[in-house]
Scaffold this motif. Structure first.
Motif, PDB file in Angstrom:
ATOM      1  N   UNK A   1      32.809 -61.675 -24.859  1.00 49.69           N
ATOM      2  CA  UNK A   1      33.761 -61.794 -25.979  1.00 49.69           C
ATOM      3  C   UNK A   1      33.016 -61.518 -27.282  1.00 49.69           C
ATOM      4  N   UNK A   2      32.703 -60.259 -27.539  1.00 50.41           N
ATOM      5  CA  UNK A   2      31.916 -59.929 -28.721  1.00 50.41           C
ATOM      6  C   UNK A   2      32.648 -60.293 -30.009  1.00 50.41           C
ATOM      7  N   UNK A   3      33.968 -60.238 -30.003  1.00 48.60           N
ATOM      8  CA  UNK A   3      34.765 -60.617 -31.178  1.00 48.60           C
ATOM      9  C   UNK A   3      35.702 -61.754 -30.782  1.00 48.60           C
ATOM     10  N   UNK A   4      35.214 -62.998 -30.691  1.00 44.74           N
ATOM     11  CA  UNK A   4      36.049 -64.103 -30.211  1.00 44.74           C
ATOM     12  C   UNK A   4      37.227 -64.437 -31.118  1.00 44.74           C
ATOM     13  N   UNK A   5      37.110 -64.199 -32.421  1.00 38.21           N
ATOM     14  CA  UNK A   5      38.205 -64.537 -33.342  1.00 38.21           C
ATOM     15  C   UNK A   5      38.797 -63.310 -34.030  1.00 38.21           C
ATOM     16  N   UNK A   6      37.951 -62.512 -34.651  1.00 40.33           N
ATOM     17  CA  UNK A   6      38.429 -61.289 -35.291  1.00 40.33           C
ATOM     18  C   UNK A   6      37.291 -60.278 -35.321  1.00 40.33           C
ATOM     19  N   UNK A   7      37.589 -59.074 -35.765  1.00 34.53           N
ATOM     20  CA  UNK A   7      36.617 -57.978 -35.711  1.00 34.53           C
ATOM     21  C   UNK A   7      35.361 -58.257 -36.535  1.00 34.53           C
ATOM     22  N   UNK A   8      35.484 -59.090 -37.562  1.00 37.36           N
ATOM     23  CA  UNK A   8      34.328 -59.407 -38.382  1.00 37.36           C
ATOM     24  C   UNK A   8      33.232 -60.125 -37.619  1.00 37.36           C
ATOM     25  N   UNK A   9      33.591 -60.732 -36.474  1.00 35.88           N
ATOM     26  CA  UNK A   9      32.607 -61.471 -35.682  1.00 35.88           C
ATOM     27  C   UNK A   9      31.513 -60.582 -35.124  1.00 35.88           C
ATOM     28  N   UNK A  10      31.773 -59.292 -34.993  1.00 36.30           N
ATOM     29  CA  UNK A  10      30.785 -58.440 -34.330  1.00 36.30           C
ATOM     30  C   UNK A  10      29.684 -57.977 -35.283  1.00 36.30           C
ATOM     31  N   UNK A  11      29.892 -58.167 -36.605  1.00 32.87           N
ATOM     32  CA  UNK A  11      28.923 -57.600 -37.545  1.00 32.87           C
ATOM     33  C   UNK A  11      27.519 -58.180 -37.376  1.00 32.87           C
ATOM     34  N   UNK A  12      27.399 -59.501 -37.423  1.00 37.57           N
ATOM     35  CA  UNK A  12      26.052 -60.090 -37.408  1.00 37.57           C
ATOM     36  C   UNK A  12      25.299 -59.833 -36.105  1.00 37.57           C
ATOM     37  N   UNK A  13      25.934 -59.982 -34.922  1.00 34.13           N
ATOM     38  CA  UNK A  13      25.216 -59.637 -33.703  1.00 34.13           C
ATOM     39  C   UNK A  13      24.698 -58.197 -33.691  1.00 34.13           C
ATOM     40  N   UNK A  14      25.523 -57.261 -34.177  1.00 39.46           N
ATOM     41  CA  UNK A  14      25.091 -55.866 -34.216  1.00 39.46           C
ATOM     42  C   UNK A  14      23.960 -55.688 -35.226  1.00 39.46           C
ATOM     43  N   UNK A  15      24.102 -56.321 -36.391  1.00 33.47           N
ATOM     44  CA  UNK A  15      23.091 -56.166 -37.427  1.00 33.47           C
ATOM     45  C   UNK A  15      21.759 -56.808 -37.030  1.00 33.47           C
ATOM     46  N   UNK A  16      21.804 -57.836 -36.196  1.00 32.65           N
ATOM     47  CA  UNK A  16      20.573 -58.450 -35.717  1.00 32.65           C
ATOM     48  C   UNK A  16      19.767 -57.471 -34.871  1.00 32.65           C
ATOM     49  N   UNK A  17      20.472 -56.645 -34.089  1.00 30.19           N
ATOM     50  CA  UNK A  17      19.796 -55.700 -33.209  1.00 30.19           C
ATOM     51  C   UNK A  17      19.510 -54.370 -33.898  1.00 30.19           C
ATOM     52  N   UNK A  18      20.469 -53.904 -34.706  1.00 27.94           N
ATOM     53  CA  UNK A  18      20.309 -52.622 -35.393  1.00 27.94           C
ATOM     54  C   UNK A  18      20.470 -52.860 -36.893  1.00 27.94           C
ATOM     55  N   UNK A  19      19.426 -53.347 -37.518  1.00 26.37           N
ATOM     56  CA  UNK A  19      19.474 -53.767 -38.921  1.00 26.37           C
ATOM     57  C   UNK A  19      19.950 -52.637 -39.836  1.00 26.37           C
ATOM     58  N   UNK A  20      21.012 -52.923 -40.591  1.00 25.87           N
ATOM     59  CA  UNK A  20      21.497 -51.987 -41.590  1.00 25.87           C
ATOM     60  C   UNK A  20      22.372 -50.876 -41.068  1.00 25.87           C
ATOM     61  N   UNK A  21      22.554 -50.762 -39.763  1.00 29.27           N
ATOM     62  CA  UNK A  21      23.326 -49.646 -39.211  1.00 29.27           C
ATOM     63  C   UNK A  21      24.771 -49.664 -39.699  1.00 29.27           C
TER      64      UNK A  21
END
Length: 212
Positions: free
Chosen positions: A160-180
């Motif tokens: 469940x990458x976005x458990x509540x809304x689409x904004x939930x996916x930003x930080x997990x992605x940014x942790x792995x691919x900084x600034x992408x």
């Protein structure tokens, strides 16, 4: 011989490719799809020397059982059960020291600050959507761990990458691919619905309220 079914084998193909190329991947299989088994199959294929699994505390036993059952090589498996090593009994200190010497170490996200921060070849972030808030302490600690191991294969797991809304996916992605994906505000403004919300009745000052 692989412990995976054909669809699962096809699913780890891209992860195996990225393990050798960008060193970052999120395995977004639905719940019950076998993420832990898939992870250990990647471990079998990549053969990293030192592995750290960061997990919610409630699934610790599942990881221990999965490594024992599906690893095709003998591993020294250690579980971090203590935080600060102050005030530990003699037996607890001995257990802690043994864990620090294991090549596969398992730790809950609440204790991640107490494990070695560098020299990992593979870091598994189980339920990576738990780190959706960039301001949360555990998110900052896990991000610091990732940043301290730029050469490690970082594998995020979630159904469940976005458990509540689409904004939930930003930080997990940014942790792995900084600034992408730019910054959090720009990401939400581009990909989410937004409306003006009055935050000061006297001045009429507004801000964007993101949803959906």
């Amino acid at each position: 011989m692989s412990s995976l079914y054909p669809p699962q084998l096809g699913g780890i193909g891209p992860a195996l490719l990225e393990a050798r190329r960008t060193r970052r991947y999120i395995l977004n299989w639905e719940q019950g799809g076998g993420k832990s088994v898939g992870t250990i199959e990647l471990f079998n294929l990549i053969k990293p020397k030192r592995v750290l699994v960061v997990h919610p505390a409630i699934v610790r036993l599942g990881w221990i059982e999965a490594f024992k059952k599906f690893s095709r090589t003998e591993v020294e498996l250690g579980v971090h059960r203590f935080g600060s090593r102050k005030n530990l009994t003699k037996g607890q200190k001995a257990e802690s020291e043994r864990t620090f010497g294991c090549n596969v170490q398992i730790v809950s996200s609440e204790l991640v600050e107490f494990v070695p921060q560098t020299n990992w070849d593979m870091i598994v972030l189980d339920e990576i959507h738990f780190y959706k808030s960039e301001k949360a302490v555990r998110s900052k600690q896990v991000r610091a761990l990732v940043d301290a191991n730029p050469g490690a294969f970082i594998l995020g797991l979630t159904g469940t990458l976005a458990p509540n809304d689409l904004g939930d996916i930003f930080n997990p992605i940014d942790m792995l691919w900084l600034g992408r994906m730019g910054n959090s505000y720009a990401f939400k403004y581009r990909y989410m619905n937004h409306r003006k919300k009055i935050i000061n009745e006297e001045t009429g000052e507004t801000r964007n309220d993101f949803y959906g």
